[in-house]
Write a protein that holds these residues in place. Structure first.
Motif, short mmCIF file in Angstrom:
data_model
loop_
_atom_site.label_atom_id
_atom_site.label_comp_id
_atom_site.label_asym_id
_atom_site.label_seq_id
_atom_site.Cartn_x
_atom_site.Cartn_y
_atom_site.Cartn_z
N ALA A 193 0.85 -1.21 0.00
CA ALA A 193 0.00 0.00 0.00
C ALA A 193 0.88 1.25 0.00
CB ALA A 193 -0.90 0.00 1.23
N ASN A 194 0.46 2.27 -0.77
CA ASN A 194 1.19 3.54 -0.82
C ASN A 194 2.66 3.31 -1.17
OD1 ASN A 194 0.69 6.39 -0.54
ND2 ASN A 194 2.04 6.39 1.23
N THR A 195 2.88 2.26 -1.99
CA THR A 195 4.23 1.85 -2.42
C THR A 195 5.12 1.55 -1.22
OG1 THR A 195 3.85 3.45 -4.23
CG2 THR A 195 5.97 2.37 -4.20
N GLY A 196 4.49 0.95 -0.22
CA GLY A 196 5.22 0.54 0.99
C GLY A 196 5.58 1.70 1.90
N GLN A 197 5.10 2.91 1.56
CA GLN A 197 5.48 4.10 2.32
C GLN A 197 4.44 4.45 3.38
OE1 GLN A 197 7.84 6.72 -0.99
NE2 GLN A 197 5.72 6.25 -1.41
N VAL A 198 4.14 3.48 4.20
CA VAL A 198 3.26 3.70 5.35
C VAL A 198 3.97 3.08 6.55
CG1 VAL A 198 0.98 3.27 6.38
CG2 VAL A 198 1.20 3.49 3.90
N CYS A 199 4.04 3.83 7.64
CA CYS A 199 4.81 3.33 8.80
C CYS A 199 4.24 2.02 9.31
CB CYS A 199 4.75 4.36 9.90
SG CYS A 199 3.07 4.70 10.37
N LEU A 200 2.96 1.74 8.97
CA LEU A 200 2.29 0.52 9.42
C LEU A 200 2.51 -0.64 8.46
CD1 LEU A 200 -1.03 2.36 10.24
CD2 LEU A 200 0.61 1.51 11.93
N CYS A 201 3.15 -0.40 7.33
CA CYS A 201 3.32 -1.46 6.34
C CYS A 201 4.14 -2.63 6.89
CB CYS A 201 4.02 -0.91 5.09
SG CYS A 201 2.87 -0.16 3.91
N THR A 202 3.87 -3.80 6.32
CA THR A 202 4.58 -5.02 6.72
C THR A 202 5.87 -5.14 5.94
OG1 THR A 202 2.47 -6.10 7.17
CG2 THR A 202 4.38 -7.53 6.82
N GLU A 203 6.99 -5.31 6.62
CA GLU A 203 8.26 -5.54 5.92
C GLU A 203 8.85 -6.90 6.31
OE1 GLU A 203 9.64 -0.87 5.21
OE2 GLU A 203 11.09 -2.31 5.97
N ARG A 204 8.16 -7.62 7.26
CA ARG A 204 8.61 -8.96 7.65
C ARG A 204 7.39 -9.87 7.68
NH1 ARG A 204 10.53 -8.86 13.30
NH2 ARG A 204 9.19 -7.02 13.63
N VAL A 205 7.39 -10.92 6.87
CA VAL A 205 6.26 -11.85 6.85
C VAL A 205 6.74 -13.22 7.32
CG1 VAL A 205 4.40 -12.85 5.47
CG2 VAL A 205 5.30 -10.59 4.87
N TYR A 206 6.29 -13.63 8.49
CA TYR A 206 6.66 -14.95 9.03
C TYR A 206 5.51 -15.91 8.72
CZ TYR A 206 10.16 -12.14 11.44
OH TYR A 206 11.19 -11.27 11.71
N ILE A 207 5.87 -17.03 8.06
CA ILE A 207 4.86 -17.94 7.53
C ILE A 207 5.11 -19.35 8.07
CG2 ILE A 207 3.83 -18.90 5.42
CD1 ILE A 207 5.16 -16.44 3.94
N GLU A 208 4.04 -19.98 8.59
CA GLU A 208 4.21 -21.35 9.10
C GLU A 208 4.72 -22.24 7.96
OE1 GLU A 208 0.84 -22.71 11.31
OE2 GLU A 208 1.93 -24.45 12.11
N ARG A 209 5.73 -23.05 8.27
CA ARG A 209 6.51 -23.74 7.25
C ARG A 209 5.66 -24.57 6.29
NH1 ARG A 209 11.83 -24.01 7.18
NH2 ARG A 209 11.98 -23.51 9.41
N SER A 210 4.59 -25.19 6.80
CA SER A 210 3.80 -26.09 5.95
C SER A 210 3.10 -25.36 4.82
CB SER A 210 2.76 -26.83 6.81
OG SER A 210 1.90 -25.87 7.42
N VAL A 211 2.91 -24.05 4.96
CA VAL A 211 2.27 -23.28 3.88
C VAL A 211 3.22 -22.23 3.31
CG1 VAL A 211 -0.07 -23.64 4.75
CG2 VAL A 211 1.23 -21.64 5.52
N PHE A 212 4.50 -22.33 3.68
CA PHE A 212 5.45 -21.27 3.28
C PHE A 212 5.53 -21.16 1.75
CE2 PHE A 212 8.80 -18.32 3.95
CZ PHE A 212 9.69 -18.50 2.90
#
Ligand SMILES: NC(=O)c1ccc[n+]([C@@H]2O[C@H](COP(=O)([O-])OP(=O)(O)OC[C@H]3O[C@@H](n4cnc5c(N)ncnc54)[C@H](O)[C@@H]3O)[C@@H](O)[C@H]2O)c1
Ligand SMILES: O=C/C=C/C=C(\O)C(=O)O
Length: 484
Positions: free
Chosen positions: A280-299
């Motif tokens: 969103a907003n080309t990632g220029q929102v302080c609330l944006c996600t920059e780390r996505v941790y994903i349970e391995r079985s669906v990674f």
């Protein structure tokens, strides 16, 4: 050529010098901006003080709240002008800007008119022996002259998020929008006058930070408090600036926000939500996600679907309805983001998608375009996973247990936001509560209840704003204790 002037005591003032306002879509100059020097900043602070001691300072709560609603109505009436200014300065897609940035500006004023109108007086009856009692009641008075300094990513939304509670609480303000985005704040000055806000209540100075209007404002002896949204480093600088006079600060700073995706998540909704939260907003929102941790079985599945979703984003002109993603704000910021892209590859990341400056039509080549980017193969030890990029990029990292996911998410010097994606709502509540952040979403992102506390901890800020929480910064209570 449009010129954006300072606004002091109800009048537009020239500045000591002019600087360019650049459209990040194609790098063209869209306006010239009057930079406020020390004399203009001083006049603005004095005008704010004079207004505080005038009719505005004696206005009833009901009349102030009526004025806040009039400002919101005028924002609605001038929405097209605000949109044009915001889009010219940021290059963000028009549809999203109208729906979020402009709409939230009016909502901010209406929300705080409601809050202030409904605010009672806190009181306690003290029994202090032999049947004696004392009545304690706390009257809230405005903090005074407030300096409000805003960033360039959501210029109008974030400026009005400060202005609305500040003015509704009876303060006067001197605002300094980002040098990158002077337009919408200047239109707002016209709106304040049209809505009937008395001269000197809202003042606007343009310029830069250190050595310019920003620093001149925060170090001015006539300022009673500073509310600031921007980078953590700048926040630290402003703390030093106000420290000698021990002035209160309210900071919304950077973030390095995590998303936790559990195997039982609704993956359609999760991929849609994560695409918004990363890009969103080309990632220029302080609330944006920059780390996505994903349970391995669906990674692998989530990674592939998220990469496909990122590749479906359309970079382009703000007026094109097909455009989903604009440029980043400046050549300097583009370089910063691309340097992180290079750093990720040097750290051994696998680039799932993106990783370069974006190729755009020749007439946009002068703009500041980057590809939406996703990496795997990184860890919490990597700088790209620890430092805020503030661009359209995220690292995807697998986890095996809930405990590990919580530990990885909280392993950061920031503490602003997080999101948890799971259909097991017991786990959603449990994990969200364990996030060391100011706001944790479950199965959604950037859904905002304006009365709830909003802000961050650690490098993400000081204090909370939102609903009554804003009154704790913008007012000073006096407790009166009366022996009965
Ligand atoms: N937490 C939030 O709500 C939030 C919102 C937007 C941006 N940010 C953060 O801000 C950063 C990007 O925005 P930015 O580049 O505009 O931030 P920035 O800190 O460079 O500038 C923000 C504002 O502060 C002013 N400023 C800079 N130095 C100053 C100084 N010494 N004294 C007074 N004013 C000064 C700037 O002119 C601008 O108006 C990112 O780190 C992002 O995470 C946080
Ligand atoms: O980039 C930062 C976004 C902050 C958002 C808010 O302060 C809000 O939604 O009130």
């Amino acid at each position: 050529m449009t010129e954006y002037r300072n606004f002091v005591g109800g009048r537009f003032l020239d500045g000591a010098s002019l600087f360019d306002d650049v459209n990040p879509v194609d790098g063209t100059v869209v306006a010239r901006v009057h930079e406020a020097d020390a004399s203009v900043v001083d006049r603005a602070v004095r005008a704010a003080r004079t207004a505080l001691d005038g009719p505005w300072g004696r206005m009833t709560v009901a009349d102030r709240c009526r004025l806040m609603r009039a400002v919101a109505d005028e924002i609605d009436r001038r929405a097209d002008d605000l949109l044009a200014a915001e889009v010219a300065d940021t290059g963000k897609p028009e549809a999203g800007a109208r729906e979020l940035d402009i709409a939230r500006a009016a909502a901010n004023f209406r929300s705080f008119a409601d809050v202030v109108a409904a605010e009672g007086v806190e009181s306690f009856l003290l029994d202090y022996g032999q049947g004696r009692q004392a009545l304690n009641y706390a009257v809230r008075k405005p903090l005074g002259v407030v300096a409000a300094i805003a960033p360039w990513n959501l210029p109008l939304l974030l400026l009005t998020w400060k202005l609305a509670p500040a003015l509704a609480s009876g303060n006067t303000v001197v605002v300094k929008p980002s040098e990158e985005t002077p337009g919408s704040a200047t239109v707002l000055a016209e709106i304040m006058t049209a809505a009937g806000v008395p001269d000197g209540v809202f003042n606007l100075v343009h310029g830069f930070g250190a050595g310019s209007a920003g620093e001149l404002l925060t170090t001015h002896p006539g300022i009673d408090g500073v509310t600031f949204t921007g980078s953590s480093a700048t926040g630290a600088g402003i703390m030093k600036a106000v420290a000698p006079r021990v002035r209160p600060v309210s900071f919304e700073l950077g973030g390095k926000n995590a998303a936790l995706v559990f195997a039982d998540a609704d993956l359609d909704a999760t991929v849609e939500g994560l695409t918004r939260s990363v890009f969103a907003n080309t990632g220029q929102v302080c609330l944006c996600t920059e780390r996505v941790y994903i349970e391995r079985s669906v990674f692998d599945e989530v990674s592939e679907r998220l990469a496909a979703s990122a590749r479906s984003l359309r970079l382009g002109r703000p007026c094109d309805p097909a455009t989903t993603t604009g440029p980043v704000i400046s050549a300097v910021h583009q370089r910063k983001v691309l340097d992180y892209f290079d750093l990720a590859e040097r750290a051994g990341a696998t680039v799932l998608t993106g990783g370069q400056a974006a190729k755009v039509d020749s007439d946009l080549a002068g703009g500041f375009w980057v590809e939406p980017t996703l990496w795997t193969g990184l860890t919490n030890a990597d700088r790209v996973v620890r430092e805020e990029i503030f661009g359209p990029a995220a690292a995807l990292i697998p986890f095996d247990t809930e405990e590990e996911a919580v530990r990885l998410a909280n392993d950061t010097d920031y503490g602003l936001a997080a999101s948890v994606w799971t259909t097991d709502l017991s786990r959603g509540h449990r994990v969200a509560q364990r996030m060391a952040v100011g706001i944790a979403w479950v199965n959604t992102w950037f859904l905002r209840e304006l009365r709830s506390p909003f802000g961050g901890r650690g490098l993400s800020g000081i204090g909370r704003e939102g609903g009554r929480h804003s009154l704790d910064f913008y007012t000073e209570p006096t407790n009166v204790c009366v022996a009965i």
